[in-house]
Design a protein around this motif. Structure first.
Motif, PDB file in Angstrom:
ATOM      1  N   LYS A 138     -37.064   8.321  -9.294  1.00  0.00           N
ATOM      2  CA  LYS A 138     -36.176   8.737 -10.207  1.00  0.00           C
ATOM      3  C   LYS A 138     -35.519   9.880  -9.326  1.00  0.00           C
ATOM      4  O   LYS A 138     -33.551  10.439  -9.284  1.00  0.00           O
ATOM      5  CB  LYS A 138     -36.043   9.348 -11.425  1.00  0.00           C
ATOM      6  CG  LYS A 138     -34.957   9.816 -13.033  1.00  0.00           C
ATOM      7  CD  LYS A 138     -36.084  10.111 -13.656  1.00  0.00           C
ATOM      8  CE  LYS A 138     -34.249  10.789 -14.773  1.00  0.00           C
ATOM      9  NZ  LYS A 138     -34.947  12.085 -15.960  1.00  0.00           N
ATOM     10  N   MET A 139     -35.438  10.788  -9.249  1.00  0.00           N
ATOM     11  CA  MET A 139     -35.645  11.542  -8.375  1.00  0.00           C
ATOM     12  C   MET A 139     -34.720  11.407  -6.877  1.00  0.00           C
ATOM     13  O   MET A 139     -33.410  11.829  -6.639  1.00  0.00           O
ATOM     14  CB  MET A 139     -36.652  12.953  -7.270  1.00  0.00           C
ATOM     15  CG  MET A 139     -36.814  13.890  -8.034  1.00  0.00           C
ATOM     16  SD  MET A 139     -38.922  14.849  -7.793  1.00  0.00           S
ATOM     17  CE  MET A 139     -37.508  15.797  -7.297  1.00  0.00           C
ATOM     18  N   GLU A 192     -31.484   9.532  -8.101  1.00  0.00           N
ATOM     19  CA  GLU A 192     -30.349  10.788  -8.249  1.00  0.00           C
ATOM     20  C   GLU A 192     -30.098  10.918  -6.400  1.00  0.00           C
ATOM     21  O   GLU A 192     -28.837  11.218  -6.736  1.00  0.00           O
ATOM     22  CB  GLU A 192     -30.578  11.341  -9.343  1.00  0.00           C
ATOM     23  CG  GLU A 192     -31.331  11.348 -10.792  1.00  0.00           C
ATOM     24  CD  GLU A 192     -32.193  12.309 -11.604  1.00  0.00           C
ATOM     25  OE1 GLU A 192     -32.429  13.877 -11.017  1.00  0.00           O
ATOM     26  OE2 GLU A 192     -32.264  12.327 -12.405  1.00  0.00           O
ATOM     27  N   GLY A 229     -27.539   8.693  -5.436  1.00  0.00           N
ATOM     28  CA  GLY A 229     -26.140   8.636  -6.803  1.00  0.00           C
ATOM     29  C   GLY A 229     -26.606   8.155  -7.000  1.00  0.00           C
ATOM     30  O   GLY A 229     -25.397   6.862  -8.283  1.00  0.00           O
ATOM     31  N   GLU A 264     -28.154   7.452 -10.557  1.00  0.00           N
ATOM     32  CA  GLU A 264     -28.343   7.820 -11.731  1.00  0.00           C
ATOM     33  C   GLU A 264     -28.076   8.669 -12.064  1.00  0.00           C
ATOM     34  O   GLU A 264     -27.475   9.810 -11.508  1.00  0.00           O
ATOM     35  CB  GLU A 264     -29.781   7.203 -11.833  1.00  0.00           C
ATOM     36  CG  GLU A 264     -30.469   6.188 -12.107  1.00  0.00           C
ATOM     37  CD  GLU A 264     -32.313   6.587 -12.727  1.00  0.00           C
ATOM     38  OE1 GLU A 264     -32.695   7.087 -13.001  1.00  0.00           O
ATOM     39  OE2 GLU A 264     -32.516   4.961 -12.851  1.00  0.00           O
TER      40      GLU A 264
END
Length: 166
Positions: A157-158, A161, A164, A166
């Motif tokens: 997830k990191m 993110e 760009g 999520e």
């Protein structure tokens, strides 16, 4: 022994295309976190009796940055006997047979001494029956499987993110 790590590979590959360094950094951090979790679990929970603590200290890990893999292992420089505790030997091992402890085990002594009940026994040669396995590394990895998946979900997830996505 296999640990299955679940993540959305398509998204991770897409993130790797957009932000390769960031994605690789997060995966490496995840590997280190997972290895530390297994290492700590193996050091805390095992069946062997720790006399000096050397075997617990010998439980180590390394992260290969080029191959992007993490390995938890027994450092034989710290505890050379570690593999014999972890894997079965003698009657319990692959050969299913007792083995002779060589007389050159102790060069300074002419006999081996061990206790039998409350008395010491001295012998020039000893047939050892072997020992059962204490597969504490595998068991620690099994215990931490869900934690490892959580680490990689968070790190994925990191990475997404940072790319760009999520």
């Amino acid at each position: 022994m296999d640990i299955k790590v679940r993540f959305d590979a398509a998204k991770v590959l897409h993130a790797a295309e957009i932000a390769p360094e960031t994605t690789l950094r997060e995966i490496r951090r995840g590997l280190k976190e997972a290895c530390v979790a297994v290492q700590e679990s193996a050091r805390k929970k095992h069946r062997f009796h720790a006399h000096t603590g050397a075997l617990e200290r010998a439980i180590s890990y390394r992260v290969n940055r080029m191959r992007v893999e993490g390995i938890v292992f027994i450092d034989e420089d710290v505890a050379p006997y570690g593999k014999y505790v972890h894997e079965p030997t003698g009657l319990y091992g692959p050969r299913h047979a007792k083995y002779q402890i060589p007389k050159d085990v102790s060069k300074a002594r002419k006999v081996l001494r061990f206790s039998k009940g409350s008395k010491f026994v001295f012998r020039r040669r000893v047939m050892h029956p072997g020992s059962r396995a204490d597969r504490f590394l595998y068991e620690a990895a099994d215990r931490k499987a869900e934690r490892i998946n959580e680490i990689f979900r968070r790190r994925t997830k990191m990475a997404l993110e940072a790319a760009g996505l999520e």
